[in-house]
Design a protein around this motif. Structure first.
Motif, short mmCIF file in Angstrom:
data_model
loop_
_atom_site.label_atom_id
_atom_site.label_comp_id
_atom_site.label_asym_id
_atom_site.label_seq_id
_atom_site.Cartn_x
_atom_site.Cartn_y
_atom_site.Cartn_z
N MET A 1 0.85 -1.21 0.00
CA MET A 1 0.00 0.00 0.00
C MET A 1 0.88 1.26 0.00
N ALA A 2 0.58 2.15 -0.91
CA ALA A 2 1.35 3.40 -0.96
C ALA A 2 0.38 4.57 -0.98
N LYS A 3 0.68 5.56 -0.16
CA LYS A 3 -0.09 6.82 -0.19
C LYS A 3 0.63 7.77 -1.13
N ILE A 4 -0.11 8.27 -2.10
CA ILE A 4 0.48 9.15 -3.10
C ILE A 4 -0.28 10.46 -3.10
N THR A 5 0.43 11.57 -3.11
CA THR A 5 -0.22 12.88 -3.16
C THR A 5 -0.01 13.51 -4.53
N PHE A 6 -1.12 13.88 -5.15
CA PHE A 6 -1.08 14.61 -6.42
C PHE A 6 -1.39 16.07 -6.11
N ILE A 7 -0.61 16.98 -6.68
CA ILE A 7 -0.90 18.42 -6.56
C ILE A 7 -1.31 18.90 -7.95
N THR A 8 -2.50 19.45 -8.04
CA THR A 8 -2.99 19.89 -9.35
C THR A 8 -2.41 21.25 -9.70
N GLN A 9 -2.64 21.67 -10.92
CA GLN A 9 -2.19 22.99 -11.37
C GLN A 9 -2.84 24.10 -10.54
N THR A 47 -0.26 12.82 -21.76
CA THR A 47 -1.32 13.45 -20.97
C THR A 47 -1.33 12.93 -19.54
N CYS A 48 -0.24 12.31 -19.14
CA CYS A 48 -0.12 11.80 -17.77
C CYS A 48 1.16 12.34 -17.13
N HIS A 49 1.62 13.47 -17.64
CA HIS A 49 2.91 14.06 -17.26
C HIS A 49 2.83 14.71 -15.86
N VAL A 50 3.80 14.39 -15.03
CA VAL A 50 3.93 15.05 -13.71
C VAL A 50 5.38 15.47 -13.48
N HIS A 51 5.55 16.36 -12.52
CA HIS A 51 6.87 16.67 -11.99
C HIS A 51 6.96 16.01 -10.61
N SER A 81 10.54 15.55 -14.65
CA SER A 81 9.40 15.04 -15.42
C SER A 81 9.36 13.53 -15.47
N ARG A 82 8.17 12.97 -15.32
CA ARG A 82 7.91 11.55 -15.56
C ARG A 82 6.50 11.40 -16.10
N LEU A 83 6.31 10.33 -16.86
CA LEU A 83 4.97 9.97 -17.30
C LEU A 83 4.44 8.96 -16.29
N THR A 84 3.29 9.28 -15.70
CA THR A 84 2.81 8.42 -14.61
C THR A 84 2.41 7.02 -15.08
N CYS A 85 2.14 6.86 -16.39
CA CYS A 85 1.79 5.52 -16.87
C CYS A 85 3.00 4.59 -16.85
N GLN A 86 4.18 5.18 -16.72
CA GLN A 86 5.41 4.38 -16.71
C GLN A 86 5.93 4.15 -15.30
N ILE A 87 5.15 4.55 -14.30
CA ILE A 87 5.56 4.34 -12.90
C ILE A 87 4.61 3.33 -12.27
N GLN A 88 5.17 2.21 -11.86
CA GLN A 88 4.35 1.18 -11.21
C GLN A 88 4.28 1.45 -9.70
N ILE A 89 3.10 1.31 -9.16
CA ILE A 89 2.92 1.55 -7.73
C ILE A 89 3.51 0.38 -6.93
N GLY A 95 4.23 7.82 0.33
CA GLY A 95 4.59 9.20 0.67
C GLY A 95 4.95 10.06 -0.53
N LEU A 96 4.97 9.45 -1.70
CA LEU A 96 5.36 10.18 -2.92
C LEU A 96 4.45 11.39 -3.17
N VAL A 97 5.07 12.48 -3.61
CA VAL A 97 4.33 13.68 -3.99
C VAL A 97 4.70 14.03 -5.42
N VAL A 98 3.70 14.21 -6.27
CA VAL A 98 3.94 14.62 -7.66
C VAL A 98 3.02 15.78 -8.01
N LYS A 99 3.53 16.65 -8.88
CA LYS A 99 2.72 17.78 -9.32
C LYS A 99 2.31 17.58 -10.77
#
Ligand code: FES
Length: 102
Positions: A1-9, A47-51, A81-89, A95-99
């Motif tokens: 189990m991983a808690k992930i935080t997304f920060i929107t624009q 269309t899945c790009h995050v920092h 930069s990373r594409l989130t479709c290429q990151i496996q949970i 605790g990961l944070v991505v924007k």
């Protein structure tokens, strides 16, 4: 189990939990604004790009060459930069944070 935080624009912070699959799938499942996953996760739409927050970059890892080529087309590309479709949970991402970059 991983808690992930997304920060929107709009600087909205949304923390969700995931066990498996990609970060893009998790984001789409939770309607994270700016993560659309238009190509279904085959690394061809960006269309899945995050920092990724810099402190987590080592854990997440660098994009491979195919992903990097895709990212470099995007105006918002930077060293985090990373594409989130290429990151496996996995638990390692807890605790990961991505924007959202879009
Ligand atoms: S969903 Fe298309 S590149 Fe990630």
């Amino acid at each position: 189990m991983a808690k992930i935080t997304f920060i929107t624009q709009e600087d909205e912070q949304i923390t969700v939990e995931g066990n498996s699959g990609s970060l893009m799938e998790l984001a789409v499942e939770h309607n994270i604004k700016g993560i659309d996953g238009d190509c279904g996760g085959v690394c061809s739409c960006a269309t899945c790009h995050v920092h990724v927050e810099p402190v987590f970059m080592e854990t997440v890892g660098e994009p491979n060459d195919i992903e990097k080529d895709m990212l470099e087309f995007d105006d918002n590309y930077n060293e985090y930069s990373r594409l989130t479709c290429q990151i496996q949970i996995s638990d390692a991402l807890n605790g990961l944070v991505v924007k959202v970059a879009n």
